[in-house]
Design a protein around this motif. Structure first.
Motif, PDB file in Angstrom:
ATOM      1  N   VAL A  91       0.830  -1.205   0.000  1.00 30.86           N
ATOM      2  CA  VAL A  91       0.000   0.000   0.000  1.00 30.86           C
ATOM      3  C   VAL A  91       0.867   1.258   0.000  1.00 30.86           C
ATOM      4  CG1 VAL A  91      -2.039  -1.068   1.048  1.00 30.86           C
ATOM      5  CG2 VAL A  91      -0.282  -0.060   2.521  1.00 30.86           C
ATOM      6  N   PHE A  92       2.127   1.131   0.395  1.00 26.55           N
ATOM      7  CA  PHE A  92       3.015   2.290   0.410  1.00 26.55           C
ATOM      8  C   PHE A  92       3.636   2.569  -0.955  1.00 26.55           C
ATOM      9  CE2 PHE A  92       2.618   0.909   4.778  1.00 26.55           C
ATOM     10  CZ  PHE A  92       2.181   2.087   5.357  1.00 26.55           C
ATOM     11  N   ASP A  93       3.418   1.669  -1.917  1.00 30.85           N
ATOM     12  CA  ASP A  93       3.791   1.933  -3.306  1.00 30.85           C
ATOM     13  C   ASP A  93       2.697   2.717  -4.026  1.00 30.85           C
ATOM     14  OD1 ASP A  93       6.326   0.539  -3.404  1.00 30.85           O
ATOM     15  OD2 ASP A  93       5.161  -1.311  -3.269  1.00 30.85           O
ATOM     16  N   CYS A  94       1.526   2.797  -3.427  1.00 30.82           N
ATOM     17  CA  CYS A  94       0.411   3.568  -3.962  1.00 30.82           C
ATOM     18  C   CYS A  94       0.467   4.952  -3.335  1.00 30.82           C
ATOM     19  CB  CYS A  94      -0.910   2.889  -3.633  1.00 30.82           C
ATOM     20  SG  CYS A  94      -1.020   1.207  -4.266  1.00 30.82           S
ATOM     21  N   LYS A  95       0.230   5.974  -4.144  1.00 34.29           N
ATOM     22  CA  LYS A  95       0.386   7.329  -3.606  1.00 34.29           C
ATOM     23  C   LYS A  95      -0.503   8.321  -4.334  1.00 34.29           C
ATOM     24  CE  LYS A  95       4.280   8.147  -6.630  1.00 34.29           C
ATOM     25  NZ  LYS A  95       5.674   8.268  -6.783  1.00 34.29           N
ATOM     26  N   ILE A  96      -0.707   9.453  -3.676  1.00 35.04           N
ATOM     27  CA  ILE A  96      -1.406  10.578  -4.271  1.00 35.04           C
ATOM     28  C   ILE A  96      -0.408  11.336  -5.139  1.00 35.04           C
ATOM     29  CG2 ILE A  96      -2.549  12.784  -3.836  1.00 35.04           C
ATOM     30  CD1 ILE A  96      -4.341  10.546  -2.988  1.00 35.04           C
ATOM     31  N   VAL A  97      -0.813  11.617  -6.373  1.00 32.93           N
ATOM     32  CA  VAL A  97       0.025  12.339  -7.319  1.00 32.93           C
ATOM     33  C   VAL A  97      -0.627  13.691  -7.582  1.00 32.93           C
ATOM     34  CG1 VAL A  97       0.936  12.327  -9.669  1.00 32.93           C
ATOM     35  CG2 VAL A  97       0.750  10.175  -8.391  1.00 32.93           C
ATOM     36  N   LYS A  98       0.158  14.752  -7.448  1.00 32.33           N
ATOM     37  CA  LYS A  98      -0.320  16.105  -7.748  1.00 32.33           C
ATOM     38  C   LYS A  98      -0.326  16.284  -9.256  1.00 32.33           C
ATOM     39  CE  LYS A  98      -1.079  20.486  -6.412  1.00 32.33           C
ATOM     40  NZ  LYS A  98      -2.272  20.900  -7.109  1.00 32.33           N
ATOM     41  N   GLY A 131      -2.829  -7.064   1.973  1.00 34.23           N
ATOM     42  CA  GLY A 131      -2.857  -8.368   2.627  1.00 34.23           C
ATOM     43  C   GLY A 131      -2.250  -8.351   4.016  1.00 34.23           C
ATOM     44  N   SER A 132      -1.447  -7.326   4.309  1.00 33.83           N
ATOM     45  CA  SER A 132      -0.888  -7.208   5.654  1.00 33.83           C
ATOM     46  C   SER A 132      -1.069  -5.805   6.235  1.00 33.83           C
ATOM     47  CB  SER A 132       0.596  -7.599   5.676  1.00 33.83           C
ATOM     48  OG  SER A 132       1.340  -6.766   4.832  1.00 33.83           O
ATOM     49  N   GLN A 133      -1.232  -4.809   5.353  1.00 33.90           N
ATOM     50  CA  GLN A 133      -1.432  -3.444   5.829  1.00 33.90           C
ATOM     51  C   GLN A 133      -2.555  -2.789   5.039  1.00 33.90           C
ATOM     52  OE1 GLN A 133       2.367  -1.308   6.926  1.00 33.90           O
ATOM     53  NE2 GLN A 133       3.131  -2.765   5.397  1.00 33.90           N
ATOM     54  N   ARG A 134      -3.235  -1.870   5.716  1.00 36.00           N
ATOM     55  CA  ARG A 134      -4.307  -1.094   5.085  1.00 36.00           C
ATOM     56  C   ARG A 134      -3.946   0.375   5.168  1.00 36.00           C
ATOM     57  NH1 ARG A 134      -9.184  -4.000   4.610  1.00 36.00           N
ATOM     58  NH2 ARG A 134     -10.462  -2.143   4.815  1.00 36.00           N
ATOM     59  N   PRO A 137      -9.934  17.623  -8.033  1.00 37.14           N
ATOM     60  CA  PRO A 137      -9.552  17.066  -9.332  1.00 37.14           C
ATOM     61  C   PRO A 137      -8.099  17.295  -9.740  1.00 37.14           C
ATOM     62  CG  PRO A 137     -10.950  18.982  -9.634  1.00 37.14           C
ATOM     63  CD  PRO A 137     -10.922  18.695  -8.161  1.00 37.14           C
ATOM     64  N   ASP A 138      -7.304  17.934  -8.896  1.00 37.59           N
ATOM     65  CA  ASP A 138      -5.880  18.091  -9.234  1.00 37.59           C
ATOM     66  C   ASP A 138      -5.002  17.076  -8.502  1.00 37.59           C
ATOM     67  OD1 ASP A 138      -5.875  19.146  -6.650  1.00 37.59           O
ATOM     68  OD2 ASP A 138      -4.474  20.754  -7.153  1.00 37.59           O
ATOM     69  N   LYS A 139      -5.648  16.041  -7.958  1.00 41.15           N
ATOM     70  CA  LYS A 139      -4.910  14.976  -7.282  1.00 41.15           C
ATOM     71  C   LYS A 139      -5.432  13.627  -7.781  1.00 41.15           C
ATOM     72  CE  LYS A 139      -3.911  17.576  -3.116  1.00 41.15           C
ATOM     73  NZ  LYS A 139      -4.469  18.850  -3.562  1.00 41.15           N
ATOM     74  N   ALA A 140      -4.506  12.695  -7.999  1.00 43.36           N
ATOM     75  CA  ALA A 140      -4.884  11.357  -8.449  1.00 43.36           C
ATOM     76  C   ALA A 140      -4.242  10.334  -7.523  1.00 43.36           C
ATOM     77  CB  ALA A 140      -4.421  11.124  -9.886  1.00 43.36           C
ATOM     78  N   LEU A 141      -4.953   9.270  -7.259  1.00 39.43           N
ATOM     79  CA  LEU A 141      -4.414   8.154  -6.499  1.00 39.43           C
ATOM     80  C   LEU A 141      -3.932   7.110  -7.491  1.00 39.43           C
ATOM     81  CD1 LEU A 141      -3.901   6.462  -3.952  1.00 39.43           C
ATOM     82  CD2 LEU A 141      -6.319   5.778  -4.034  1.00 39.43           C
ATOM     83  N   HIS A 142      -2.645   6.797  -7.427  1.00 41.70           N
ATOM     84  CA  HIS A 142      -2.073   5.773  -8.300  1.00 41.70           C
ATOM     85  C   HIS A 142      -2.109   4.452  -7.550  1.00 41.70           C
ATOM     86  CE1 HIS A 142       1.673   4.131 -10.593  1.00 41.70           C
ATOM     87  NE2 HIS A 142       0.562   3.558 -10.988  1.00 41.70           N
ATOM     88  N   ILE A 143      -2.889   3.499  -8.053  1.00 48.99           N
ATOM     89  CA  ILE A 143      -3.008   2.183  -7.427  1.00 48.99           C
ATOM     90  C   ILE A 143      -2.246   1.179  -8.277  1.00 48.99           C
ATOM     91  CG2 ILE A 143      -4.549   0.374  -6.595  1.00 48.99           C
ATOM     92  CD1 ILE A 143      -6.742   2.449  -6.351  1.00 48.99           C
ATOM     93  N   LYS A 144      -1.324   0.506  -7.653  1.00 53.30           N
ATOM     94  CA  LYS A 144      -0.499  -0.501  -8.313  1.00 53.30           C
ATOM     95  C   LYS A 144      -1.257  -1.827  -8.409  1.00 53.30           C
ATOM     96  CE  LYS A 144       3.484   1.810  -8.455  1.00 53.30           C
ATOM     97  NZ  LYS A 144       4.494   1.740  -9.482  1.00 53.30           N
TER      98      LYS A 144
END
Length: 140
Positions: free
Chosen positions: A7-14, A79-82, A90-97
């Motif tokens: 989950v720490f590889d997923c992030k908010i992108v400006k 699976g181990s962290q949430r 609308p100027d922020k996107a969540l990138h989900i791996k």
């Protein structure tokens, strides 16, 4: 199939904003300010405020999630962290791996969830059962 992202590889992108007196514009361009070439775009709307959505993961698909209007919360699970992400502009996107379980909740009135996906729809890319997801994450 990738089950190594957390989950720490997923992030908010400006996202970039072009400010003008008549309003703002944000432009998304494949592999320039998005992390992948977009193969599919869809959006969720008219979602009752007390509804939950998602409840699945993808083997290979990546997503860029934008609150085009309103707000909502994405809960990501490896699976181990949430980890919770609040999207409200609308100027922020969540990138989900790939390989990350996702659930959405607390939709504000009038919210629109815009999704850019790295692949076209393929049912076989979905993991819809949480126990199957845990087995995938554990390499079984």
């Amino acid at each position: 199939m990738n089950n190594s992202f957390s989950v720490f590889d997923c992030k908010i992108v400006k996202l970039p904003i072009v400010h003008e007196n008549k309003g703002n514009i944000t432009v998304l361009e494949n592999s320039i300010n998005t992390p992948f070439d977009t193969k599919r775009i869809y959006y969720l709307y008219d979602i009752p405020m007390d509804s939950t959505r998602g409840g699945h993961a993808h083997y290979k698909l990546e997503q860029f999630i934008i609150a085009a209007s309103g707000s909502f919360i994405f809960t990501l699970d490896d699976g181990s962290q949430r980890r919770d992400f609040f999207l409200n502009h609308p100027d922020k996107a969540l990138h989900i791996k790939p390989g990350i379980w996702r659930e959405m909740r607390e939709f504000s009135s009038g919210s629109v969830c815009l999704v850019l996906a790295s692949k076209e729809y393929t049912e076989s890319d979905y993991i819809r059962d949480y126990n199957d997801f845990l087995k995938f994450r554990n390499g079984k």
